[in-house]
Design a protein around this motif. Structure first.
Motif, PDB file in Angstrom:
ATOM      1  N   ILE A  77       0.817  -1.217   0.000  1.00  0.00           N
ATOM      2  CA  ILE A  77       0.000   0.000   0.000  1.00  0.00           C
ATOM      3  C   ILE A  77       0.854   1.271   0.000  1.00  0.00           C
ATOM      4  O   ILE A  77       0.397   2.323  -0.456  1.00  0.00           O
ATOM      5  CB  ILE A  77      -1.010  -0.027   1.182  1.00  0.00           C
ATOM      6  N   LYS A  78       2.092   1.194   0.473  1.00  0.00           N
ATOM      7  CA  LYS A  78       2.938   2.402   0.435  1.00  0.00           C
ATOM      8  C   LYS A  78       3.346   2.734  -0.996  1.00  0.00           C
ATOM      9  O   LYS A  78       3.295   3.889  -1.419  1.00  0.00           O
ATOM     10  CB  LYS A  78       4.155   2.219   1.342  1.00  0.00           C
ATOM     11  N   VAL A 131       1.923   5.995  -6.059  1.00  0.00           N
ATOM     12  CA  VAL A 131       1.437   6.100  -7.442  1.00  0.00           C
ATOM     13  C   VAL A 131       0.330   7.148  -7.522  1.00  0.00           C
ATOM     14  O   VAL A 131       0.327   8.018  -8.401  1.00  0.00           O
ATOM     15  CB  VAL A 131       0.909   4.727  -7.949  1.00  0.00           C
ATOM     16  N   TYR A 132      -0.615   7.102  -6.577  1.00  0.00           N
ATOM     17  CA  TYR A 132      -1.723   8.062  -6.619  1.00  0.00           C
ATOM     18  C   TYR A 132      -1.310   9.462  -6.139  1.00  0.00           C
ATOM     19  O   TYR A 132      -1.768  10.470  -6.663  1.00  0.00           O
ATOM     20  CB  TYR A 132      -2.949   7.523  -5.858  1.00  0.00           C
ATOM     21  N   ALA A 140       5.859   6.598 -16.389  1.00  0.00           N
ATOM     22  CA  ALA A 140       4.625   5.845 -16.611  1.00  0.00           C
ATOM     23  C   ALA A 140       4.422   5.650 -18.117  1.00  0.00           C
ATOM     24  O   ALA A 140       4.770   6.522 -18.923  1.00  0.00           O
ATOM     25  CB  ALA A 140       3.435   6.587 -16.010  1.00  0.00           C
ATOM     26  N   ARG A 141       3.873   4.489 -18.461  1.00  0.00           N
ATOM     27  CA  ARG A 141       3.667   4.166 -19.870  1.00  0.00           C
ATOM     28  C   ARG A 141       2.284   4.560 -20.344  1.00  0.00           C
ATOM     29  O   ARG A 141       1.275   4.184 -19.738  1.00  0.00           O
ATOM     30  CB  ARG A 141       3.880   2.671 -20.100  1.00  0.00           C
ATOM     31  N   VAL A 142       2.261   5.337 -21.432  1.00  0.00           N
ATOM     32  CA  VAL A 142       1.001   5.723 -22.070  1.00  0.00           C
ATOM     33  C   VAL A 142       0.800   4.751 -23.233  1.00  0.00           C
ATOM     34  O   VAL A 142       1.739   4.486 -23.977  1.00  0.00           O
ATOM     35  CB  VAL A 142       1.104   7.179 -22.582  1.00  0.00           C
ATOM     36  N   PRO A 152      -1.725  -0.691 -17.339  1.00  0.00           N
ATOM     37  CA  PRO A 152      -2.153  -1.244 -16.042  1.00  0.00           C
ATOM     38  C   PRO A 152      -0.992  -1.624 -15.124  1.00  0.00           C
ATOM     39  O   PRO A 152      -1.118  -1.488 -13.907  1.00  0.00           O
ATOM     40  CB  PRO A 152      -2.942  -2.512 -16.430  1.00  0.00           C
ATOM     41  N   LYS A 153       0.119  -2.055 -15.697  1.00  0.00           N
ATOM     42  CA  LYS A 153       1.257  -2.473 -14.860  1.00  0.00           C
ATOM     43  C   LYS A 153       1.828  -1.294 -14.063  1.00  0.00           C
ATOM     44  O   LYS A 153       2.482  -1.482 -13.047  1.00  0.00           O
ATOM     45  CB  LYS A 153       2.369  -3.064 -15.734  1.00  0.00           C
ATOM     46  N   ASP A 154       1.615  -0.086 -14.546  1.00  0.00           N
ATOM     47  CA  ASP A 154       2.127   1.096 -13.845  1.00  0.00           C
ATOM     48  C   ASP A 154       1.094   1.684 -12.890  1.00  0.00           C
ATOM     49  O   ASP A 154       1.393   2.626 -12.149  1.00  0.00           O
ATOM     50  CB  ASP A 154       2.552   2.180 -14.850  1.00  0.00           C
ATOM     51  N   PHE A 155      -0.147   1.134 -12.903  1.00  0.00           N
ATOM     52  CA  PHE A 155      -1.227   1.727 -12.101  1.00  0.00           C
ATOM     53  C   PHE A 155      -2.002   0.662 -11.324  1.00  0.00           C
ATOM     54  O   PHE A 155      -3.226   0.556 -11.446  1.00  0.00           O
ATOM     55  CB  PHE A 155      -2.126   2.607 -12.992  1.00  0.00           C
ATOM     56  N   LEU A 156      -1.261  -0.146 -10.587  1.00  0.00           N
ATOM     57  CA  LEU A 156      -1.849  -1.085  -9.615  1.00  0.00           C
ATOM     58  C   LEU A 156      -2.776  -2.106 -10.280  1.00  0.00           C
ATOM     59  O   LEU A 156      -3.799  -2.493  -9.714  1.00  0.00           O
ATOM     60  CB  LEU A 156      -2.620  -0.316  -8.527  1.00  0.00           C
ATOM     61  N   GLY A 157      -2.407  -2.513 -11.503  1.00  0.00           N
ATOM     62  CA  GLY A 157      -3.175  -3.545 -12.174  1.00  0.00           C
ATOM     63  C   GLY A 157      -4.504  -3.062 -12.731  1.00  0.00           C
ATOM     64  O   GLY A 157      -5.341  -3.876 -13.119  1.00  0.00           O
ATOM     65  N   THR A 158      -4.674  -1.738 -12.783  1.00  0.00           N
ATOM     66  CA  THR A 158      -5.940  -1.204 -13.326  1.00  0.00           C
ATOM     67  C   THR A 158      -5.657  -0.389 -14.592  1.00  0.00           C
ATOM     68  O   THR A 158      -4.749   0.429 -14.613  1.00  0.00           O
ATOM     69  CB  THR A 158      -6.672  -0.292 -12.312  1.00  0.00           C
TER      70      THR A 158
END
Lengths: 134, 134
Positions: free
Chosen positions: A15-16, A21-22, B99-101, B121-127
């Motif tokens: 979570i850290k 990321v956010y 981050a990948r666009v 998604p790999k750069d944003f928590l699987g989303t």
């Protein structure tokens, strides 16, 4: 029946790292990590202008999100939460239509101190749906 | 950087059945089915008081959601869309942070007639994250 989208919950391994990321990459307003041992998760709230995103990390044994993360180790959207005005009326209406309510059907007190219920993903387009008393 | 949660998109196999779940079972305000051949999907908009949920059904060959539904035949949350004030500035800031666009990095016109980009998604928590110009 459903009202506001209360939150989208994203399960994460760390979570850290996820908070960074956010907070840093996406520039959002991110809370500290809040342990919720009674729900088996550490939680971070991300406040957007119109709703919230919640990051969930497993806490302790038997965390309800541990299995999800085994299948999706990168993380992913775990559930979506809608508000309802009357959770007991909503439950009865859903059950009357054949939808499955998880657990014994009695609302539990959720992460925001309000009664919540979870609905079976197979009945809701493959998505785990939480209902929270508004 | 990110602002409002513009929508949560749920991929579904059969959009009429899916619409009925939100219209009848969950009692939400559900639009007609809107074919968007240029995006390879049929779309239904679900209007909540604070945001939208979008149902997406594959349309035509090479639909961008066909592969997702092969893996998740019951359906599931496909992506989440955040608004940004300046999509080009957001893109440049994200790329500068590694981050990948997706695609060639140039915004395309999305389902609401505004410029959009998708993030890896790999750069944003699987989303899978969509950014839309506010």
């Amino acid at each position: 029946m459903i009202g506001r989208l209360n939150h989208v919950a994203i399960a994460v391994k760390d979570i850290k790292t996820a908070s960074a990321v956010y907070r840093n990459t996406l520039g959002a307003e991110v809370s500290d990590v809040l342990p919720q041992p009674e729900h088996g998760v550490n939680v971070v709230f991300i406040t957007l202008p119109n709703t919230k995103v919640e990051l969930l990390e497993p806490l302790g044994e038997n965390s309800p999100i541990a299995k999800f993360l085994e299948k999706s180790p990168d993380g992913g959207i775990h559930h979506i939460c809608y508000e309802v005005d009357d959770i007991l009326a909503a439950r009865d209406q859903l059950k009357a239509q054949g939808a499955r309510v998880l657990g014994n059907g009695d609302p539990k007190i959720g992460a925001h101190g309000k009664p919540v219920l979870f609905l079976h993903p197979k009945d809701f387009l493959g998505t785990l749906v939480e209902l929270e008393q508004a």
